[in-house]
Structures are given as structure tokens and as C-alpha cells.
Design a protein around this motif. Structure first.
Motif, PDB file in Angstrom:
ATOM      1  N   LEU A 187      38.734  45.014  39.809  1.00  0.00           N
ATOM      2  CA  LEU A 187      37.458  44.357  39.544  1.00  0.00           C
ATOM      3  C   LEU A 187      36.492  45.294  38.825  1.00  0.00           C
ATOM      4  O   LEU A 187      35.896  44.939  37.795  1.00  0.00           O
ATOM      5  N   ILE A 188      36.335  46.501  39.336  1.00  0.00           N
ATOM      6  CA  ILE A 188      35.419  47.463  38.709  1.00  0.00           C
ATOM      7  C   ILE A 188      35.900  47.805  37.299  1.00  0.00           C
ATOM      8  O   ILE A 188      35.115  47.893  36.354  1.00  0.00           O
ATOM      9  N   ALA A 189      37.223  47.982  37.141  1.00  0.00           N
ATOM     10  CA  ALA A 189      37.765  48.302  35.817  1.00  0.00           C
ATOM     11  C   ALA A 189      37.494  47.183  34.830  1.00  0.00           C
ATOM     12  O   ALA A 189      37.143  47.432  33.673  1.00  0.00           O
ATOM     13  N   ALA A 190      37.656  45.936  35.275  1.00  0.00           N
ATOM     14  CA  ALA A 190      37.408  44.803  34.376  1.00  0.00           C
ATOM     15  C   ALA A 190      35.940  44.747  33.960  1.00  0.00           C
ATOM     16  O   ALA A 190      35.616  44.476  32.791  1.00  0.00           O
TER      17      ALA A 190
ATOM     18  N   ALA B 143      32.041  45.637  29.623  1.00  0.00           N
ATOM     19  CA  ALA B 143      30.783  46.217  29.142  1.00  0.00           C
ATOM     20  C   ALA B 143      31.020  47.092  27.916  1.00  0.00           C
ATOM     21  O   ALA B 143      30.250  47.051  26.945  1.00  0.00           O
ATOM     22  N   ARG B 144      32.091  47.873  27.941  1.00  0.00           N
ATOM     23  CA  ARG B 144      32.399  48.735  26.797  1.00  0.00           C
ATOM     24  C   ARG B 144      32.770  47.894  25.575  1.00  0.00           C
ATOM     25  O   ARG B 144      32.430  48.246  24.443  1.00  0.00           O
ATOM     26  N   ASP B 145      33.481  46.793  25.775  1.00  0.00           N
ATOM     27  CA  ASP B 145      33.834  45.917  24.655  1.00  0.00           C
ATOM     28  C   ASP B 145      32.591  45.290  24.018  1.00  0.00           C
ATOM     29  O   ASP B 145      32.552  45.059  22.804  1.00  0.00           O
ATOM     30  N   MET B 146      31.590  44.974  24.824  1.00  0.00           N
ATOM     31  CA  MET B 146      30.379  44.329  24.326  1.00  0.00           C
ATOM     32  C   MET B 146      29.406  45.320  23.700  1.00  0.00           C
ATOM     33  O   MET B 146      28.466  44.917  23.017  1.00  0.00           O
ATOM     34  N   ALA B 147      29.632  46.623  23.917  1.00  0.00           N
ATOM     35  CA  ALA B 147      28.664  47.637  23.491  1.00  0.00           C
ATOM     36  C   ALA B 147      28.703  47.844  21.981  1.00  0.00           C
ATOM     37  O   ALA B 147      29.758  47.730  21.349  1.00  0.00           O
ATOM     38  N   PRO B 148      27.558  48.171  21.368  1.00  0.00           N
ATOM     39  CA  PRO B 148      27.556  48.544  19.952  1.00  0.00           C
ATOM     40  C   PRO B 148      28.207  49.905  19.762  1.00  0.00           C
ATOM     41  O   PRO B 148      28.402  50.662  20.725  1.00  0.00           O
ATOM     42  N   THR B 149      28.534  50.229  18.552  1.00  0.00           N
ATOM     43  CA  THR B 149      29.180  51.500  18.237  1.00  0.00           C
ATOM     44  C   THR B 149      28.316  52.669  18.686  1.00  0.00           C
ATOM     45  O   THR B 149      27.108  52.698  18.462  1.00  0.00           O
ATOM     46  N   GLY B 150      28.951  53.621  19.338  1.00  0.00           N
ATOM     47  CA  GLY B 150      28.245  54.805  19.796  1.00  0.00           C
ATOM     48  C   GLY B 150      27.500  54.633  21.097  1.00  0.00           C
ATOM     49  O   GLY B 150      26.801  55.553  21.538  1.00  0.00           O
TER      50      GLY B 150
ATOM     51  N   CYS C  17      28.213  31.878  33.333  1.00  0.00           N
ATOM     52  CA  CYS C  17      27.907  32.733  32.166  1.00  0.00           C
ATOM     53  C   CYS C  17      29.067  33.696  31.943  1.00  0.00           C
ATOM     54  O   CYS C  17      28.949  34.895  32.240  1.00  0.00           O
ATOM     55  N   PRO C  18      30.200  33.194  31.446  1.00  0.00           N
ATOM     56  CA  PRO C  18      31.361  34.085  31.274  1.00  0.00           C
ATOM     57  C   PRO C  18      31.128  35.098  30.163  1.00  0.00           C
ATOM     58  O   PRO C  18      30.448  34.812  29.175  1.00  0.00           O
ATOM     59  N   PRO C  19      31.666  36.311  30.315  1.00  0.00           N
ATOM     60  CA  PRO C  19      31.550  37.311  29.252  1.00  0.00           C
ATOM     61  C   PRO C  19      32.426  36.949  28.075  1.00  0.00           C
ATOM     62  O   PRO C  19      33.367  36.150  28.211  1.00  0.00           O
ATOM     63  N   PRO C  20      32.141  37.493  26.883  1.00  0.00           N
ATOM     64  CA  PRO C  20      32.981  37.203  25.716  1.00  0.00           C
ATOM     65  C   PRO C  20      34.415  37.659  25.930  1.00  0.00           C
ATOM     66  O   PRO C  20      34.651  38.697  26.529  1.00  0.00           O
ATOM     67  N   GLN C  21      35.360  36.865  25.443  1.00  0.00           N
ATOM     68  CA  GLN C  21      36.770  37.153  25.654  1.00  0.00           C
ATOM     69  C   GLN C  21      37.411  37.881  24.486  1.00  0.00           C
ATOM     70  O   GLN C  21      38.443  38.513  24.646  1.00  0.00           O
ATOM     71  N   ASP C  22      36.825  37.752  23.283  1.00  0.00           N
ATOM     72  CA  ASP C  22      37.434  38.398  22.126  1.00  0.00           C
ATOM     73  C   ASP C  22      37.089  39.876  22.127  1.00  0.00           C
ATOM     74  O   ASP C  22      36.044  40.280  22.587  1.00  0.00           O
TER      75      ASP C  22
END
Length: 311
Positions: free
Chosen positions: A25-28, A33-40, A94-99
Motif C-alpha cells: 500500500l505505501i509503495a503504491a 505520487a512520483r509518477d504524478m510529479a513534474p520533472t525534478g 477520486c482515483p489517481p491517474p493510471q497512465d
């Protein structure tokens, strides 16, 4: 299961069932969050998740204690079940983005990076995490007797000092995320080195009361600063193929470190060692983590030149 437990065995079973999914759960959450983050900003956004863990610990421990004292211990588990259901409903609403376009782009740009997914680098990073966490928890598990008997604080001051430890942890988590984004190679050994220094201060027999208080708060700040740095290190080590699995290993290593540190501290006390010796043993474990981190950093710079661009 825990709230309805007819006996101790069922209570422990309920805790084990919830723990089974904890790392995943924590890893997901961190991976999303890292996938949704902008570069850097990947480490900083991942740190927001671990910041939430810290906030829930700071608020949850006194809240759970208050509920249990007022309505009985079963009420605490009913409250946890209700919060879990509310969180599930919120995720469904409010599901997070999947792509994950960033990961695909890395795979196309760096097709040879699959060779980074090696058991040894991941194992060494997990060893760093487990040792560093064990170093902090060798002392922190026994913080109350340390503060009252070794540092000579009154029992009324322990709650305040634990709160300051948590507040320092929240600040350290935020600073650690920023440092991991700007200095990914240096963040791990620097933060773990600071943990070692704080533990050494707490181990000194001449440490005054307020020096011990400052070092204890510093321990909270520096330990929580290691979390986003280590998250970034293990994801980078794993490469683009499975960052979520890498973060699962990361969280499992944290849990192993907590258990190892608590066990070691209890073992030392059972054999007649002083409370300050717990800090010394913790410092030795944290220093070992620093040495392994420096060794793996050197290996990656010389042997794995492709690792640096991977977020």
C-alpha cells in the motif's frame, strides 16, 4: 478482525493481516505520487506521502490512546476500520491517474537500462535502509526510559519531547525530499551521517539534559530526512522496470530495520547494558549504513553510468 477479536491470538492475527498489505500500500502511494510529479520534483512529491505517514503518527498515537482510554481498546480498532473505509471511498471517488508516460519514455530512451535491475544493488540498498532504520530505532523504541533515566527528564516532559521529535521529523522529511531531488547521490550518506552524529551525542556520558533534548530532536529530523532520500535511491537502483516493487522492498526493509533495532535494544538491556549504550549501538548500525551507501554510490558511478538520468 482486531476489533471483534475474542482473544489475544485473534487480535495478533488481525494485526498480521493488516501488516501483510502495508508495504504494498505505501509503495503504491509513493510510486503514484512520483509518477504524478513534474520533472525534478519526484523525491519531494514522494516525501509528501511519507510526510502524511509522519503526520498520522503524530496525531494518531494520542488520538488512538484517547479513544481507547475513553471507550475501550476495541473502539480504537473500530475507528481505524472506519478511517480505512473512508479512505477507500475517497480513492474510488477520486482515483489517481493510471497512465505513466514518464516511465514509458524512459524505457524507450534508455533501452539498455534493464540491466540495472540486479539483485545485488537492490540488496545493498535494502541493507542500507535496514541498518539506518535499526540504528534510529535501537534508541527510539526505548525513548521514554532513556529520557527519564539517562537524560534525567521528569516523566511529564517525555510527551513534549516526543512531540518535538515528531515535529522535527516532519521538517526533516520535507528537507530530505528537496535534498534528494537536488543532490540524489549525496543525500543518503549525508542524512545517515547526521543520524549517526545525533546518536553519538546521545551516547556520550557527559551529555547534559538540554543537549540530550536537542540531540533527540535532531535524531527525529535527520532520520525522517533519510526516508525520501532512500526512496529515491532504491527506485533509481531498480531502474524503470518496476519502481513500485522497488518501493515495496524499500518499505519492507524499513520494517525489518524497526524490528531489528527494537530487538537489539531489548537484548542489550536484558544483558545489563546502559541506556546510553543503546545510542552507541544505534550509531554503529547507522555508520555501517553510511559506509555501504558510499560503497554503492562509488560502484554506480563507475559501473552504472546510465543510472543517473533515471527518476
Amino acid at each position: 478482525m482486531a476489533a471483534l477479536a475474542p482473544g489475544f491470538a485473534w487480535l495478533i492475527t488481525g494485526r498480521v493481516v493488516s501488516a501483510v498489505v502495508h508495504s504494498t500500500l505505501i509503495a503504491a502511494f509513493v510510486a503514484t505520487a512520483r509518477d504524478m510529479a513534474p520533472t525534478g520534483r519526484k523525491a519531494a512529491w514522494g516525501a509528501r506521502i511519507t510526510l502524511g505517514i509522519g503526520l498520522s503518527s503524530v496525531a494518531g498515537v494520542p488520538a488512538g490512546t484517547l479513544i481507547g482510554d475513553t471507550f475501550g481498546w476495541r473502539a480504537t480498532f473500530w475507528a481505524l476500520a472506519a478511517l480505512s473505509l473512508a479512505a477507500t471511498a475517497l480513492l474510488l471517488r477520486c482515483p489517481p491517474p493510471q497512465d505513466r508516460p514518464t516511465r514509458i519514455r524512459h524505457r524507450e530512451t534508455f533501452p539498455g537500462c534493464r540491466r540495472l535491475v540486479l539483485p545485488l544493488p537492490l540488496a545493498l540498498t535494502a541493507l542500507v535502509i535496514a541498518n539506518g532504520t535499526a540504528g534510529a530505532f535501537t534508541l527510539y523504541t526505548y525513548a521514554s526510559p532513556y529520557l527519564t533515566r539517562a537524560a534525567d527528564f521528569p516523566s511529564q516532559a517525555v510527551t513534549v519531547l516526543l512531540f518535538l521529535y515528531g515535529a522535527g521529523g516532519l521538517a526533516g522529511n520535507t528537507l530530505g525530499g528537496r535534498a534528494a531531488d537536488r543532490y540524489p547521490q549525496a543525500a543518503v550518506p549525508v542524512t545517515l551521517g547526521a543520524v549517526t552524529a545525533a546518536l553519538l551525542l546521545l551516547a556520550l556520558p557527559t551529555t547534559a539534559r538540554w543537549t540530550a533534548a536537542a540531540a533527540f530532536c535532531l535524531l527525529g529530523t535527520t532520520y525522517f530526512a533519510t526516508i525520501p532520500a532512500l526512496n529515491t535511491r532504491i527506485v533509481t537502483t531498480a531502474g524503470p522496470s518496476s519502481p513500485t516493487m522497488a518501493l515495496t522492498i524499500n518499505n519492507s526493509a524499513f520494517c525489518i530495520g524497526i524490528a531489528l533495532g527494537s530487538w537489539l535494544g531489548g537484548l542489550l538491556l536484558a544483558h545489563g547494558h546502559t541506556l546510553r549504550s543503546l545510542a552507541a549501538a544505534g550509531a554503529a548500525l547507522a555508520a555501517t549504513a553510511v559506509l555501504v551507501a558510499l560503497t554503492t554510490s562509488t560502484r554506480r558511478r563507475h559501473d552504472l553510468p546510465m543510472a543517473q538520468p533515471i527518476a
